[in-house]
Design a protein around this motif. Structure first.
Motif, PDB file in Angstrom:
ATOM      1  N   SER A 459       0.736  -1.150  -0.010  1.00  0.00           N
ATOM      2  CA  SER A 459       0.060   0.092  -0.165  1.00  0.00           C
ATOM      3  C   SER A 459       0.671   1.173  -0.060  1.00  0.00           C
ATOM      4  CB  SER A 459      -0.976   0.031   1.123  1.00  0.00           C
ATOM      5  OG  SER A 459      -1.577   1.246   1.302  1.00  0.00           O
ATOM      6  N   ASN A 460       1.839   1.414   0.789  1.00  0.00           N
ATOM      7  CA  ASN A 460       2.756   2.493   0.834  1.00  0.00           C
ATOM      8  C   ASN A 460       3.665   2.484  -0.335  1.00  0.00           C
ATOM      9  OD1 ASN A 460       1.990   3.174   3.486  1.00  0.00           O
ATOM     10  ND2 ASN A 460       3.666   2.021   4.640  1.00  0.00           N
ATOM     11  N   VAL A 464       3.994   5.528  -5.216  1.00  0.00           N
ATOM     12  CA  VAL A 464       5.309   5.908  -5.881  1.00  0.00           C
ATOM     13  C   VAL A 464       5.815   5.052  -6.951  1.00  0.00           C
ATOM     14  CG1 VAL A 464       5.792   7.777  -4.501  1.00  0.00           C
ATOM     15  CG2 VAL A 464       7.155   5.586  -4.215  1.00  0.00           C
ATOM     16  N   LEU A 465       5.718   3.531  -6.890  1.00  0.00           N
ATOM     17  CA  LEU A 465       6.340   2.802  -7.570  1.00  0.00           C
ATOM     18  C   LEU A 465       5.317   1.691  -8.437  1.00  0.00           C
ATOM     19  CD1 LEU A 465       9.160   1.320  -5.301  1.00  0.00           C
ATOM     20  CD2 LEU A 465       9.380   2.937  -7.273  1.00  0.00           C
ATOM     21  N   PRO A 466       5.475   1.313  -9.393  1.00  0.00           N
ATOM     22  CA  PRO A 466       4.601   0.277 -10.309  1.00  0.00           C
ATOM     23  C   PRO A 466       4.712  -0.978  -9.508  1.00  0.00           C
ATOM     24  CG  PRO A 466       6.881   0.739 -11.578  1.00  0.00           C
ATOM     25  CD  PRO A 466       6.711   1.636 -10.166  1.00  0.00           C
ATOM     26  N   GLU A 467       3.767  -1.678  -9.828  1.00  0.00           N
ATOM     27  CA  GLU A 467       3.561  -2.902  -8.944  1.00  0.00           C
ATOM     28  C   GLU A 467       5.085  -3.849  -9.141  1.00  0.00           C
ATOM     29  OE1 GLU A 467       0.604  -6.983  -8.958  1.00  0.00           O
ATOM     30  OE2 GLU A 467       0.054  -5.119 -10.285  1.00  0.00           O
ATOM     31  N   GLU A 468       5.425  -3.917 -10.612  1.00  0.00           N
ATOM     32  CA  GLU A 468       6.594  -4.865 -10.777  1.00  0.00           C
ATOM     33  C   GLU A 468       7.790  -4.362  -9.903  1.00  0.00           C
ATOM     34  OE1 GLU A 468       9.627  -6.062 -14.616  1.00  0.00           O
ATOM     35  OE2 GLU A 468       7.701  -4.779 -14.733  1.00  0.00           O
ATOM     36  N   LYS A 469       8.043  -3.287  -9.724  1.00  0.00           N
ATOM     37  CA  LYS A 469       9.072  -2.560  -9.009  1.00  0.00           C
ATOM     38  C   LYS A 469       8.863  -3.274  -7.224  1.00  0.00           C
ATOM     39  CE  LYS A 469      11.914   0.802 -10.706  1.00  0.00           C
ATOM     40  NZ  LYS A 469      12.761   2.243 -10.530  1.00  0.00           N
ATOM     41  N   ILE A 470       7.604  -3.171  -6.922  1.00  0.00           N
ATOM     42  CA  ILE A 470       7.328  -3.434  -5.359  1.00  0.00           C
ATOM     43  C   ILE A 470       7.406  -4.763  -5.311  1.00  0.00           C
ATOM     44  CG2 ILE A 470       5.384  -3.497  -3.945  1.00  0.00           C
ATOM     45  CD1 ILE A 470       4.060  -1.137  -5.422  1.00  0.00           C
ATOM     46  N   GLU A 471       7.295  -5.660  -6.139  1.00  0.00           N
ATOM     47  CA  GLU A 471       7.487  -6.926  -5.869  1.00  0.00           C
ATOM     48  C   GLU A 471       8.928  -7.513  -6.067  1.00  0.00           C
ATOM     49  OE1 GLU A 471       4.963  -8.957  -4.879  1.00  0.00           O
ATOM     50  OE2 GLU A 471       3.685  -7.271  -4.954  1.00  0.00           O
ATOM     51  N   THR A 472       9.505  -6.549  -6.889  1.00  0.00           N
ATOM     52  CA  THR A 472      11.084  -7.064  -6.791  1.00  0.00           C
ATOM     53  C   THR A 472      11.732  -6.654  -5.649  1.00  0.00           C
ATOM     54  OG1 THR A 472      11.151  -6.309  -9.258  1.00  0.00           O
ATOM     55  CG2 THR A 472      13.257  -6.246  -8.102  1.00  0.00           C
ATOM     56  N   ILE A 473      11.190  -5.443  -5.014  1.00  0.00           N
ATOM     57  CA  ILE A 473      11.831  -4.950  -3.718  1.00  0.00           C
ATOM     58  C   ILE A 473      11.495  -6.006  -2.501  1.00  0.00           C
ATOM     59  CG2 ILE A 473      11.820  -3.605  -1.796  1.00  0.00           C
ATOM     60  CD1 ILE A 473      11.511  -1.276  -4.020  1.00  0.00           C
ATOM     61  N   ILE A 474      10.204  -6.460  -2.633  1.00  0.00           N
ATOM     62  CA  ILE A 474       9.983  -7.673  -1.471  1.00  0.00           C
ATOM     63  C   ILE A 474      10.800  -8.804  -1.686  1.00  0.00           C
ATOM     64  CG2 ILE A 474       7.986  -9.272  -0.973  1.00  0.00           C
ATOM     65  CD1 ILE A 474       6.192  -7.056  -1.650  1.00  0.00           C
ATOM     66  N   THR A 475      10.914  -9.217  -2.913  1.00  0.00           N
ATOM     67  CA  THR A 475      11.985 -10.558  -3.162  1.00  0.00           C
ATOM     68  C   THR A 475      13.244 -10.379  -2.810  1.00  0.00           C
ATOM     69  OG1 THR A 475      10.453 -11.171  -5.067  1.00  0.00           O
ATOM     70  CG2 THR A 475      12.621 -12.139  -4.745  1.00  0.00           C
ATOM     71  N   MET A 476      13.696  -9.080  -2.990  1.00  0.00           N
ATOM     72  CA  MET A 476      14.906  -8.815  -2.704  1.00  0.00           C
ATOM     73  C   MET A 476      15.417  -8.685  -1.251  1.00  0.00           C
ATOM     74  SD  MET A 476      17.344  -5.732  -4.760  1.00  0.00           S
ATOM     75  CE  MET A 476      16.394  -5.951  -6.353  1.00  0.00           C
ATOM     76  N   VAL A 477      14.549  -8.213  -0.656  1.00  0.00           N
ATOM     77  CA  VAL A 477      14.697  -8.084   1.057  1.00  0.00           C
ATOM     78  C   VAL A 477      14.540  -9.485   1.521  1.00  0.00           C
ATOM     79  CG1 VAL A 477      13.880  -7.047   2.984  1.00  0.00           C
ATOM     80  CG2 VAL A 477      14.078  -5.621   0.904  1.00  0.00           C
ATOM     81  N   ASP A 478      13.458 -10.276   1.118  1.00  0.00           N
ATOM     82  CA  ASP A 478      13.281 -11.320   1.540  1.00  0.00           C
ATOM     83  C   ASP A 478      14.680 -12.615   1.412  1.00  0.00           C
ATOM     84  OD1 ASP A 478      11.772 -13.347   2.983  1.00  0.00           O
ATOM     85  OD2 ASP A 478      11.134 -14.307   0.732  1.00  0.00           O
TER      86      ASP A 478
END
Length: 493
Positions: A459-460, A464-478
């Motif tokens: 949600s946050n 400012v970011l598209p969905e693809e980038k959001i999911e990339t960050i989630i995967t990267m941190v995980d």
């Protein structure tokens, strides 16, 4: 400023590379043996990735993801725009570090850390620890910026990044445990401006592979750059506390890497000559043991609190209590009818800066027990839209605020591990309905689920970011431990 000169040449980046690889170019006098400060310096220098338990890795990655998310949504705020414009117009420098929510915008490393720190705390949406501070926002922006500063071939990997982050948390936590004063909601200094600056210095010193002596000097320099008054809470200046903490701690480590020295006993309690003890009326420092095979980080024992809505942590108890009594009221009356309410009684701890009967700005509203309770009663929720000008100045909200009476029970202490929130509705009929919250959802005793944390992040970030980038960050941190170049995380923002 330091970067105006040093970052204009590849010579600086080359020297940074050497600092990261060996940290031996500066011959510094060793810190005295057997002092509290030298023990902290030795810990920062000696701690290794294998000292991180699975629990610590799991919890700290949750903190990193949440902090990035609140920073991204914070990049939509007015105070962030002010800070970004200031950094872009006032300074000219080689820009290498990313800014939250602004693809294509780069700043010099310490200014990127500052700007992202402001974003993280701009809505008071960032995590909170016990004793009370906001640990992630003071450390993460500095590490993200530093990871981009270093030349190719010297970039820290994900494990190095995660270790440095936890070093920054550990130093903050240990320092707060030196004072009983730090356990309660603060009255004098805003904690992240004090311990956060020290945590940023420690984390960055670790990421840059400074020697133990340089780590001690980094802490000493950071102490001279620390501190901000609580009087600026509930104003646009409060986010600067986090921005300055992460930036100035970063600068302290850089200065130490270039040979600047400070008092090597800054954390020790020396009568007649205050060091870090100047920030606390009660201060009893203890050495930090050199990490062994079974070192236990404080994050292992003390989990973090994540906020469900953007306001001071204390508001979460009152909001949950208000939502509870609202449900009782609807069952009682069939709907929420403010006209049936004679008085609203809030039972809260004594804390002057979050006791604001009629807030007039978004920042005051985020620090108002009264506003939080009445908004929850009126709307059945509190969220980002609750703090817009139109929401704050609604006539129906003002009418509810006029009915509020505050009480301070002796057993309700200003301590995030002990306080509670209670909201009682005294009806014109004579009936009384009461809701109470001892532990809200998101508190370390009732942690957010993985699903709730991801929902908050998505949600946050979606602002400012598209969905693809959001999911990339989630995967990267995980999968941070498997990242070969930690600067990829910063580049994705």
């Amino acid at each position: 400023m330091l970067y105006l000169t040093l970052q204009k040449s590849q010579k600086f980046l080359a020297s940074s590379r050497q600092v990261h690889k060996t940290a031996t170019h500066v011959v510094a006098r060793s810190a005295p043996e057997e002092t509290v400060t030298s023990s902290f310096a030795a810990f920062i220098h000696a701690v290794r990735p294998e000292h991180l338990s699975k629990t610590v890795c799991h919890r700290s990655k949750r903190m990193i993801l949440d902090s990035i998310g609140v920073g991204l949504v914070g990049s939509t705020t007015h105070v962030f725009d002010i800070a970004l414009q200031y950094c872009r117009e006032l300074y000219s420098s080689v820009a290498v570090s990313s800014v939250y929510g602004k693809p294509g915008v780069k700043l010099s490393p310490t200014l990127a850390a500052f700007t992202n720190g402001v974003a993280t705390h701009s809505m008071d949406f960032d995590d909170t620890w016990h004793p009370a501070t906001h640990p992630s926002g003071a450390v993460l922006p500095a590490l993200l910026a530093a990871s981009q500063m270093l030349p190719p071939g010297t970039k820290p990997n994900g494990v190095d990044f995660l270790l440095a982050f936890n070093v920054g948390l550990e130093v903050q936590g240990r320092l707060m445990h030196f004072s009983t004063e730090a356990h309660n909601i603060p009255k004098r200094f805003h904690p992240p401006s004090v311990v956060g600056t020290m945590g940023s210095a420690a984390a960055t010193a670790k990421l840059l592979s400074l020697s133990a002596a340089q780590c001690a000097h980094a802490l000493g320099i950071a102490a001279s750059l620390a501190g901000a008054p609580m009087a600026n809470a509930a104003t646009q200046a409060k986010p600067l506390h986090i921005g300055n903490a992460t930036r100035l701690g970063f600068e302290a480590a850089l200065l130490a890497s270039r040979g600047m020295e400070a008092n090597p006993s800054i954390l020790d309690d020396i009568p007649g000559c205050s060091g870090f003890s100047a920030f606390y009326s009660v201060y009893q420092p203890k050495p930090l043991s050199t990490p062994s095979d079974h070192h236990e980080f404080l994050l292992e024992k003390q989990d973090i609190a994540f906020k469900r809505f953007p306001a001071h942590l204390g508001m979460h108890w009152v909001v949950d209590a208000a939502l509870s009594v609202r449900n009782l009221f609807i069952n009682y009356a069939g709907s929420f009818s403010p006209s049936l309410i004679r008085t609203i009684v809030l039972k809260i701890p004594v804390s002057k800066y979050i006791n604001r009967p009629f807030p007039s700005s978004e920042h005051q509203a985020r620090h108002s027990f009264q506003f939080s309770a009445c908004t929850a009663l009126l709307d059945g929720e509190v969220g980002l839209s609750s703090f817009t000008e139109s929401s704050i100045h609604r006539q129906e909200l003002r009418e509810l605020l006029d009915k509020v009476v505050v009480e301070h029970p002796e057993d309700n202490v200003a301590n995030f591990d002990k306080m509670y929130g209670e909201v009682a509705l005294l009806l014109h009929s004579g009936d009384v309905l009461t809701g109470k919250c001892d532990t809200f959802y998101g508190h370390w005793r009732k942690p957010l689920s993985k699903e709730s944390l991801l929902k908050k992040f998505r949600s946050n970030a979606s602002h400012v970011l598209p969905e693809e980038k959001i999911e990339t960050i989630i995967t990267m941190v995980d999968n941070l431990e498997n990242l070969s170049d930690s600067s990829q995380l910063a580049c994705s923002l």
